[in-house]
Every structure is written in C-alpha cells, then in structure tokens.
Design a protein around this motif. Sequence first.
Motif, mmCIF file in Angstrom:
data_model
loop_
_atom_site.group_PDB
_atom_site.id
_atom_site.type_symbol
_atom_site.label_atom_id
_atom_site.label_comp_id
_atom_site.label_asym_id
_atom_site.label_seq_id
_atom_site.Cartn_x
_atom_site.Cartn_y
_atom_site.Cartn_z
ATOM 1 N N LEU A 96 0.812 -1.222 0.000
ATOM 2 C CA LEU A 96 0.000 0.000 0.000
ATOM 3 C C LEU A 96 0.845 1.271 0.000
ATOM 4 O O LEU A 96 0.579 2.171 -0.804
ATOM 5 C CB LEU A 96 -0.980 -0.010 1.174
ATOM 6 N N PRO A 97 1.884 1.419 0.855
ATOM 7 C CA PRO A 97 2.664 2.670 0.814
ATOM 8 C C PRO A 97 3.294 2.945 -0.548
ATOM 9 O O PRO A 97 3.280 4.086 -1.024
ATOM 10 C CB PRO A 97 3.737 2.458 1.896
ATOM 11 N N ALA A 98 3.817 1.906 -1.198
ATOM 12 C CA ALA A 98 4.434 2.102 -2.516
ATOM 13 C C ALA A 98 3.394 2.523 -3.556
ATOM 14 O O ALA A 98 3.657 3.387 -4.399
ATOM 15 C CB ALA A 98 5.147 0.823 -2.956
ATOM 16 N N ARG A 99 2.219 1.925 -3.514
ATOM 17 C CA ARG A 99 1.164 2.282 -4.471
ATOM 18 C C ARG A 99 0.673 3.710 -4.243
ATOM 19 O O ARG A 99 0.421 4.443 -5.190
ATOM 20 C CB ARG A 99 -0.017 1.309 -4.355
ATOM 21 N N LEU A 100 0.539 4.110 -2.968
ATOM 22 C CA LEU A 100 0.112 5.476 -2.673
ATOM 23 C C LEU A 100 1.177 6.485 -3.086
ATOM 24 O O LEU A 100 0.853 7.572 -3.576
ATOM 25 C CB LEU A 100 -0.228 5.616 -1.187
ATOM 26 N N ASP A 101 2.471 6.131 -2.905
ATOM 27 C CA ASP A 101 3.547 7.013 -3.358
ATOM 28 C C ASP A 101 3.504 7.185 -4.876
ATOM 29 O O ASP A 101 3.746 8.277 -5.390
ATOM 30 C CB ASP A 101 4.908 6.461 -2.927
ATOM 31 N N ALA A 106 2.328 10.750 -9.482
ATOM 32 C CA ALA A 106 1.566 11.052 -10.701
ATOM 33 C C ALA A 106 0.849 12.393 -10.584
ATOM 34 O O ALA A 106 0.525 13.015 -11.593
ATOM 35 C CB ALA A 106 0.562 9.937 -10.985
ATOM 36 N N ASN A 107 0.614 12.850 -9.352
ATOM 37 C CA ASN A 107 -0.071 14.128 -9.129
ATOM 38 C C ASN A 107 0.865 15.326 -9.193
ATOM 39 O O ASN A 107 0.401 16.457 -9.254
ATOM 40 C CB ASN A 107 -0.750 14.136 -7.754
ATOM 41 N N ASP A 111 -2.131 21.476 -10.571
ATOM 42 C CA ASP A 111 -2.527 22.563 -9.678
ATOM 43 C C ASP A 111 -3.319 22.051 -8.481
ATOM 44 O O ASP A 111 -3.239 22.610 -7.400
ATOM 45 C CB ASP A 111 -3.320 23.623 -10.435
ATOM 46 N N LYS A 112 -4.076 20.984 -8.669
ATOM 47 C CA LYS A 112 -4.840 20.381 -7.566
ATOM 48 C C LYS A 112 -4.437 18.925 -7.433
ATOM 49 O O LYS A 112 -4.392 18.198 -8.422
ATOM 50 C CB LYS A 112 -6.330 20.410 -7.875
ATOM 51 N N PRO A 113 -4.164 18.460 -6.218
ATOM 52 C CA PRO A 113 -3.893 17.018 -6.075
ATOM 53 C C PRO A 113 -5.161 16.214 -6.337
ATOM 54 O O PRO A 113 -6.273 16.727 -6.243
ATOM 55 C CB PRO A 113 -3.435 16.874 -4.628
ATOM 56 N N ARG A 114 -4.976 14.982 -6.668
ATOM 57 C CA ARG A 114 -6.102 14.116 -7.021
ATOM 58 C C ARG A 114 -6.936 13.780 -5.792
ATOM 59 O O ARG A 114 -6.396 13.567 -4.709
ATOM 60 C CB ARG A 114 -5.549 12.835 -7.645
ATOM 61 N N ARG A 131 -5.506 4.324 10.304
ATOM 62 C CA ARG A 131 -4.175 3.925 9.837
ATOM 63 C C ARG A 131 -4.067 4.099 8.321
ATOM 64 O O ARG A 131 -3.043 4.552 7.810
ATOM 65 C CB ARG A 131 -3.876 2.484 10.238
ATOM 66 N N ILE A 132 -5.133 3.754 7.593
ATOM 67 C CA ILE A 132 -5.128 3.940 6.144
ATOM 68 C C ILE A 132 -5.084 5.434 5.818
ATOM 69 O O ILE A 132 -4.343 5.865 4.922
ATOM 70 C CB ILE A 132 -6.366 3.281 5.500
ATOM 71 N N MET A 133 -5.830 6.243 6.558
ATOM 72 C CA MET A 133 -5.798 7.691 6.323
ATOM 73 C C MET A 133 -4.422 8.264 6.659
ATOM 74 O O MET A 133 -3.951 9.185 5.994
ATOM 75 C CB MET A 133 -6.887 8.387 7.140
ATOM 76 N N GLY A 134 -3.755 7.705 7.658
ATOM 77 C CA GLY A 134 -2.388 8.121 7.977
ATOM 78 C C GLY A 134 -1.427 7.807 6.835
ATOM 79 O O GLY A 134 -0.540 8.608 6.522
ATOM 80 N N GLU A 135 -1.600 6.656 6.198
ATOM 81 C CA GLU A 135 -0.773 6.311 5.040
ATOM 82 C C GLU A 135 -1.026 7.267 3.881
ATOM 83 O O GLU A 135 -0.098 7.655 3.173
ATOM 84 C CB GLU A 135 -1.041 4.870 4.594
ATOM 85 N N LEU A 136 -2.288 7.627 3.677
ATOM 86 C CA LEU A 136 -2.612 8.593 2.629
ATOM 87 C C LEU A 136 -1.947 9.938 2.916
ATOM 88 O O LEU A 136 -1.370 10.562 2.017
ATOM 89 C CB LEU A 136 -4.129 8.770 2.519
ATOM 90 N N ASN A 137 -2.002 10.381 4.165
ATOM 91 C CA ASN A 137 -1.396 11.647 4.550
ATOM 92 C C ASN A 137 0.122 11.583 4.400
ATOM 93 O O ASN A 137 0.747 12.529 3.935
ATOM 94 C CB ASN A 137 -1.789 11.986 5.983
ATOM 95 N N ARG A 138 0.747 10.477 4.792
ATOM 96 C CA ARG A 138 2.189 10.316 4.672
ATOM 97 C C ARG A 138 2.631 10.415 3.220
ATOM 98 O O ARG A 138 3.667 10.980 2.898
ATOM 99 C CB ARG A 138 2.627 8.965 5.256
ATOM 100 N N ALA A 139 1.815 9.884 2.298
ATOM 101 C CA ALA A 139 2.145 9.920 0.871
ATOM 102 C C ALA A 139 1.876 11.299 0.255
ATOM 103 O O ALA A 139 2.235 11.524 -0.893
ATOM 104 C CB ALA A 139 1.350 8.854 0.128
ATOM 105 N N GLY A 140 1.257 12.201 1.020
ATOM 106 C CA GLY A 140 0.977 13.531 0.500
ATOM 107 C C GLY A 140 -0.383 13.647 -0.172
ATOM 108 O O GLY A 140 -0.674 14.648 -0.815
#
Length: 166
Positions: A96-101, A106-107, A111-114, A131-140
Amino acid sequence: MAMSGPSGGPGGRRRGRGGRRAPMADINVTPLVDVMLVLLIIFMITAPLLASAVPIDLPESRAKPVETEEQEPVQLSINGDDTIYIGDQVVPEAELPARLDAIARANEGRDKPRQIMLRADKTLDYGRVMRIMGELNRAGLTRIALVTTGSEDAPAAVTAGSDSGQ
C-alpha cells in the motif's frame, strides 16, 4: 393544345377536395435523437456511480454530497474482511505505501492534487480506517473524501456539552 400545371385540369394532378393525399414517407428523427441524448446523459451520470465493483456495507450519514470535479478520483476501498482495494484491484497491505507514493508522484505538477474517495465498511475498527488515512497523509494525498450512503433518518451527531435531560 394547352396543358395546365399541377393545380388541376387536363394532365395535371388533382389535389383539392376529393383527391387522395400521398402518404408521408419521411420519418421524423428529431424526437428519436432527443430521447437518445437524454439516455446518453443519464448513462454518463450513473456510470461512475456504478463503477465501484467492491461490495462494501457503507455507513449512513446525513452529510451533503461532495461536488465532483473533472478529474477522476482514486477509489480506495477497505472491505469488511480487511481487504484493501485501489479501484477494483486487491492491494496487499505491505504494498500500500508504494502504491500510494506512485499515485502521489503522478499528481506532481498539477494545480490540484487528485481526490481520494475512501470507502470503508461500517463494521471496521475506527483505528484501522485511521491507519489507512495516515498512510494517505504520509504519501501527500490530503484530499480525502469519506464515502457514505445518504440517509434522512441517520442519527444526528451528538454535540459536545449537550444536556442529558437533567
């Protein structure tokens, strides 16, 4: 010998009273095109709503729907059996972290993140979703929308400091 025109007389077609009208052989396609365009619009609106192939029992909410944008959001789903999906592909938690990165890279340059649409089964533990939302936040990936089913009779939120009827 004089011949008269199409209005009548010898050699002309008679179209007045008592004459038969030729059947109209043209088909008016304008109503057909109108109906087809309306159906096309209906299918264009409902198709993205049906695109989610992961069956999840979503919680109910009285929140107003979020307006969608022109860019297709990423669907991240967590099933009741703790399976994680990106779109309709199963993603192991270790990947999951690699896929979110990869989604965040890609974003870059936009001008706006996806937008991320997070769909989580209502039977899941709150900590698991966080925890999933934390991973999303960590990936930006910070534009996260929590997907629920709309309901008028869903319980209203309890406000802090409300009186308990004393």
